[in-house]
Design an enzyme around this catalytic site. Sequence first.
Site, mmCIF file in Angstrom:
data_model
loop_
_atom_site.group_PDB
_atom_site.id
_atom_site.type_symbol
_atom_site.label_atom_id
_atom_site.label_comp_id
_atom_site.label_asym_id
_atom_site.label_seq_id
_atom_site.Cartn_x
_atom_site.Cartn_y
_atom_site.Cartn_z
ATOM 1 N N THR A 15 78.800 58.307 1.592
ATOM 2 C CA THR A 15 80.204 58.584 2.287
ATOM 3 C C THR A 15 81.021 58.114 0.595
ATOM 4 O O THR A 15 81.742 57.836 0.291
ATOM 5 C CB THR A 15 81.014 57.335 2.941
ATOM 6 O OG1 THR A 15 79.958 58.594 3.567
ATOM 7 C CG2 THR A 15 82.418 57.942 3.412
ATOM 8 N N ASP A 59 73.142 62.629 1.300
ATOM 9 C CA ASP A 59 73.285 61.943 2.440
ATOM 10 C C ASP A 59 72.407 61.396 2.972
ATOM 11 O O ASP A 59 71.504 62.081 2.729
ATOM 12 C CB ASP A 59 73.983 62.601 3.656
ATOM 13 C CG ASP A 59 74.497 62.190 5.342
ATOM 14 O OD1 ASP A 59 75.338 62.286 5.395
ATOM 15 O OD2 ASP A 59 74.141 61.760 5.360
ATOM 16 N N SER A 60 72.614 60.149 3.474
ATOM 17 C CA SER A 60 71.676 59.308 3.996
ATOM 18 C C SER A 60 70.223 60.347 5.343
ATOM 19 O O SER A 60 69.420 59.205 5.429
ATOM 20 C CB SER A 60 71.928 57.875 4.558
ATOM 21 O OG SER A 60 71.699 57.526 5.585
ATOM 22 N N SER A 61 70.708 60.756 5.727
ATOM 23 C CA SER A 61 70.424 61.449 7.090
ATOM 24 C C SER A 61 69.249 61.810 5.998
ATOM 25 O O SER A 61 68.419 61.855 7.331
ATOM 26 C CB SER A 61 71.249 62.289 8.092
ATOM 27 O OG SER A 61 72.732 61.769 8.035
ATOM 28 N N ASP A 92 74.194 55.163 6.944
ATOM 29 C CA ASP A 92 73.412 55.665 8.379
ATOM 30 C C ASP A 92 71.865 55.735 8.358
ATOM 31 O O ASP A 92 71.168 55.280 9.634
ATOM 32 C CB ASP A 92 73.262 57.601 8.813
ATOM 33 C CG ASP A 92 74.406 58.654 9.247
ATOM 34 O OD1 ASP A 92 75.504 57.344 9.379
ATOM 35 O OD2 ASP A 92 74.873 59.521 9.040
ATOM 36 N N THR A 167 70.772 46.587 11.403
ATOM 37 C CA THR A 167 71.082 47.712 12.170
ATOM 38 C C THR A 167 72.110 48.001 12.330
ATOM 39 O O THR A 167 73.033 47.426 12.158
ATOM 40 C CB THR A 167 70.257 47.534 13.582
ATOM 41 O OG1 THR A 167 69.397 46.364 13.543
ATOM 42 C CG2 THR A 167 70.447 48.034 14.303
ATOM 43 N N THR A 278 61.399 45.681 21.279
ATOM 44 C CA THR A 278 62.134 45.375 21.875
ATOM 45 C C THR A 278 63.366 46.685 21.499
ATOM 46 O O THR A 278 63.958 46.603 20.708
ATOM 47 C CB THR A 278 62.548 44.135 22.506
ATOM 48 O OG1 THR A 278 64.168 44.968 23.432
ATOM 49 C CG2 THR A 278 63.454 44.030 21.602
HETATM 50 N N1 ASP Z 1 76.211 59.999 6.755
HETATM 51 C C1 ASP Z 1 76.575 59.050 5.906
HETATM 52 C C2 ASP Z 1 75.504 58.836 5.281
HETATM 53 O O1 ASP Z 1 74.854 57.798 5.335
HETATM 54 C C3 ASP Z 1 77.452 58.195 6.271
HETATM 55 C C4 ASP Z 1 78.019 56.827 5.311
HETATM 56 O O2 ASP Z 1 77.873 57.159 4.357
HETATM 57 O O3 ASP Z 1 77.948 56.363 5.951
HETATM 58 O O4 ASP Z 1 74.606 58.993 4.235
#
Ligand code: ASP
Length: 342
Positions: A15, A59-61, A92, A167, A278
């Site tokens: 983002t 996108d980091s996903s 993410d 995290t 954990t």
């Molecule tokens: N979905 C986005 C990502 O992780 C969210 C972000 O950038 O914060 O790339």
Amino acid sequence: MSAKPNILLIYTGGTIGMIKEFETGALRNFNFEDLLEHIPELRLLDCTIETTSFENPIDSSNMNPKYWMDLAGIIAEHYDEFDGFVVLHGSDTMSYTASAMSFMLENLAKPVIFTGSQLPIGDLRTDAKENLITSIQIAALRKNGRPVIREVGLYFEYKLYRANRTTKLNAEHFEAFASLNYPPIIESGVHLIVNEDYLWVPKSKKKFKIHSTLETNILLLKVFPGLDAETTEYVFNYPKLKGVILESYGSGNLTNEAWLIDQLRELIKKGIPVVNVTQCAGGSVNMGLYETSVKLKKIGVISGKDITSEAALAKMMYLLGQHISGPSFKTLFETSLRGEMQ
Ligand code: ASP
């Protein structure tokens, strides 16, 4: 080394690098070549900034260990030329990537600061500018002729954390990250307050090197009431499986029903390490504290102590990538290598 610190800004995606089209209102990737044009404040910083970007920002996903190798490669290639690195990354999976970098970059003596934002850099209410400007300032911080930060950090919403302790805890708040088992190493207010006692001090003067072999055939399994023997039997018998991380309850507890203990014993006998972390966001595994974890300790389950799942995953991929196994794996996993555990 130039008189002013020289910082390399690496854009991987997320983002933070987006800007709203004036006419259509749609979000598009920001051209980092034009960075100074869009954020003229950067000219006021007492450092020089160069930028580079993933060819196709993501996108980091979509992040995966292949991209981690690319990123570690960019840092290694430019390591001698720059005094510090700022990595712009989607929030993410930022804790995973930043944890992985902490293991892949050995004997780091310069700052590598990860940051991102919840709102795009072109948004009126964006958190991106503060995150970006302060991250660059932190990467350029020097004391007695050497960088203040000599580790991988993650800066978000006025706090710099040790990256492998973080995290993502909130999908909406500007304060998206937490480090419940380790205090922030810098806090940003009117002044930047450096918590000197918590900084990572490199133990040796050995030369910086990167490790780019990671073992990815591992499993991170969150246990839950209802997890059954057939499911675990199936996944534990995946022929390529090289390591298992179990996210247990509380201080490292799992059901003490015989089927689970038997299956874990079998795995360990086959030479597949099993690590206990954990599923609580804070606190530590303490096998033996409750009856439900006594047997785990006896069969040779490895304690993840207070490590995050993100860092445990990265550490396991890194150690197995080095072909470390058996008792050495257990000893090294239970030892803090980059400040990732107590
Ligand atoms: N979905 C986005 C990502 O992780 C969210 C972000 O950038 O914060 O790339």
